[in-house]
Design a protein around this motif. Sequence first.
Motif, short mmCIF file in Angstrom:
data_model
loop_
_atom_site.label_atom_id
_atom_site.label_comp_id
_atom_site.label_asym_id
_atom_site.label_seq_id
_atom_site.Cartn_x
_atom_site.Cartn_y
_atom_site.Cartn_z
N UNK A 163 15.10 -7.55 5.60
CA UNK A 163 14.63 -7.20 6.94
C UNK A 163 14.81 -5.73 7.25
N UNK A 164 15.85 -5.11 6.67
CA UNK A 164 16.15 -3.71 6.96
C UNK A 164 15.52 -2.75 5.97
N UNK A 165 15.15 -3.22 4.78
CA UNK A 165 14.73 -2.30 3.73
C UNK A 165 13.25 -2.38 3.39
N UNK A 166 12.58 -3.47 3.74
CA UNK A 166 11.18 -3.64 3.33
C UNK A 166 10.27 -3.48 4.55
N UNK A 167 9.48 -2.39 4.63
CA UNK A 167 8.55 -2.22 5.76
C UNK A 167 7.41 -3.23 5.68
N UNK A 168 7.15 -3.99 6.75
CA UNK A 168 6.02 -4.96 6.72
C UNK A 168 4.68 -4.29 6.43
N UNK A 169 4.50 -3.05 6.92
CA UNK A 169 3.22 -2.36 6.69
C UNK A 169 2.98 -2.14 5.20
N UNK A 170 4.05 -1.92 4.45
CA UNK A 170 3.90 -1.72 3.01
C UNK A 170 3.41 -2.99 2.33
N UNK A 171 3.90 -4.14 2.78
CA UNK A 171 3.44 -5.41 2.23
C UNK A 171 1.97 -5.65 2.57
N UNK A 172 1.59 -5.36 3.83
CA UNK A 172 0.20 -5.54 4.23
C UNK A 172 -0.73 -4.64 3.43
N UNK A 173 -0.30 -3.41 3.20
CA UNK A 173 -1.12 -2.47 2.41
C UNK A 173 -1.32 -2.99 0.99
N UNK A 174 -0.28 -3.59 0.41
CA UNK A 174 -0.40 -4.13 -0.94
C UNK A 174 -1.37 -5.30 -0.96
N UNK A 175 -1.33 -6.15 0.07
CA UNK A 175 -2.25 -7.29 0.14
C UNK A 175 -3.69 -6.83 0.30
N UNK A 176 -3.90 -5.81 1.13
CA UNK A 176 -5.25 -5.28 1.32
C UNK A 176 -5.80 -4.73 0.02
N UNK A 177 -4.92 -4.16 -0.80
CA UNK A 177 -5.35 -3.61 -2.10
C UNK A 177 -5.54 -4.69 -3.15
N UNK A 179 -3.24 -7.02 -4.18
CA UNK A 179 -2.04 -7.33 -4.95
C UNK A 179 -1.56 -8.73 -4.58
N UNK A 180 -1.35 -9.59 -5.56
CA UNK A 180 -0.86 -10.95 -5.31
C UNK A 180 0.57 -10.94 -4.82
N UNK A 181 1.00 -12.10 -4.31
CA UNK A 181 2.33 -12.17 -3.72
C UNK A 181 3.44 -11.93 -4.74
N UNK A 182 3.33 -12.56 -5.91
CA UNK A 182 4.38 -12.37 -6.92
C UNK A 182 4.39 -10.93 -7.45
N UNK A 183 3.20 -10.37 -7.63
CA UNK A 183 3.14 -8.97 -8.10
C UNK A 183 3.68 -8.03 -7.02
N UNK A 184 3.37 -8.33 -5.76
CA UNK A 184 3.91 -7.50 -4.66
C UNK A 184 5.43 -7.55 -4.66
N UNK A 185 5.96 -8.76 -4.86
CA UNK A 185 7.43 -8.87 -4.87
C UNK A 185 8.03 -8.09 -6.03
N UNK A 186 7.44 -8.25 -7.22
CA UNK A 186 8.06 -7.67 -8.41
C UNK A 186 7.92 -6.15 -8.47
N UNK A 187 6.74 -5.64 -8.08
CA UNK A 187 6.48 -4.20 -8.25
C UNK A 187 6.84 -3.37 -7.02
N UNK A 188 6.87 -4.00 -5.82
CA UNK A 188 7.11 -3.21 -4.60
C UNK A 188 8.40 -3.62 -3.91
N UNK A 189 8.58 -4.93 -3.71
CA UNK A 189 9.72 -5.39 -2.92
C UNK A 189 11.03 -5.32 -3.70
N UNK A 190 11.02 -5.84 -4.93
CA UNK A 190 12.29 -5.92 -5.67
C UNK A 190 12.93 -4.55 -5.90
#
Length: 278
Positions: A163-177, A179-190
């Motif tokens: 909640x403190x480290x992952x900006x929601x806008x960054x996740x939305x930008x990855x989805x718009x591009x 990027x699948x959910x698992x790939x978003x988690x592995x390459x951006x979130x983790x």
Amino acid sequence: MKKRNPPTFARIILYVVLIVLVAVCVGPMVWALSASFKDPGDIFQYPPKLLPSPATTANYASLLSTQPFIGWLLTSLIVAILSSAISAFVCSLAGYAFAMFAFRGKEALFSLMFSSLAVPFVVVAVPLFVMLSRAGLTNAYFVLIVPWVAPAFGIFMMRQFAEQSVPPDLIEAARIDGCGELRTFWTIVFPLLRPGAGALAVWAFVNSYNSFLWPLIAVSSPSNFTLPLGLQALYGAQNHQYNLVMAGAILATIPALIIFIALRRQLLEGLSAGSVKG
């Protein structure tokens, strides 16, 4: 020159308390280190001597030559390393899901998971072992790792960190591009969760490495003993082999110290991140 004020009564009490606490924490380790280099007959001599005279390494040689200490050490290390790696990944995934996804029953599920922290492990240990045994999942390594796969504390910690480290806008930008959910988690979130996951991995490693109750319930063959079970077997022998127990205890601390020293920066970053961000 600035005049130094005399210590107050409260400060003197504080120093005394701190000295006592340090003695309580460090004293047993110093005694174990000293006893591990003494002859068995000198360990409980009175008056006690801090420095062994003469010092001997016979206890270490006897431990390594007559007991399966290396096997106990390897079992503990394999279980602790796998437990910490799996726990860090699974808790990061679950914490990210609780922090960033909206789904039916989310709050009830999280409350149920969080409430499990109030249940002592001893309450669920025997039922858990019976379930694993009935399911035929009795492989020693698998059984020893299961309790550390998804601890409630780890999931709670990683949800707070996400909640403190992952900006929601960054996740939305990855989805718009695309990027699948698992790939978003592995390459951006983790990568963003790595400090928290590192701190959690150290916590899981220490807990698994020091665990005694669960291996006592789940493991019956001496060939699958972990270090705590092996040292308990030496202590429970007919003559209470204190000399071998002390030597084993000193050797057992070395891997945990190496892990802590190697990952202390990541541990401190992970523990302090929540108090800085947000």
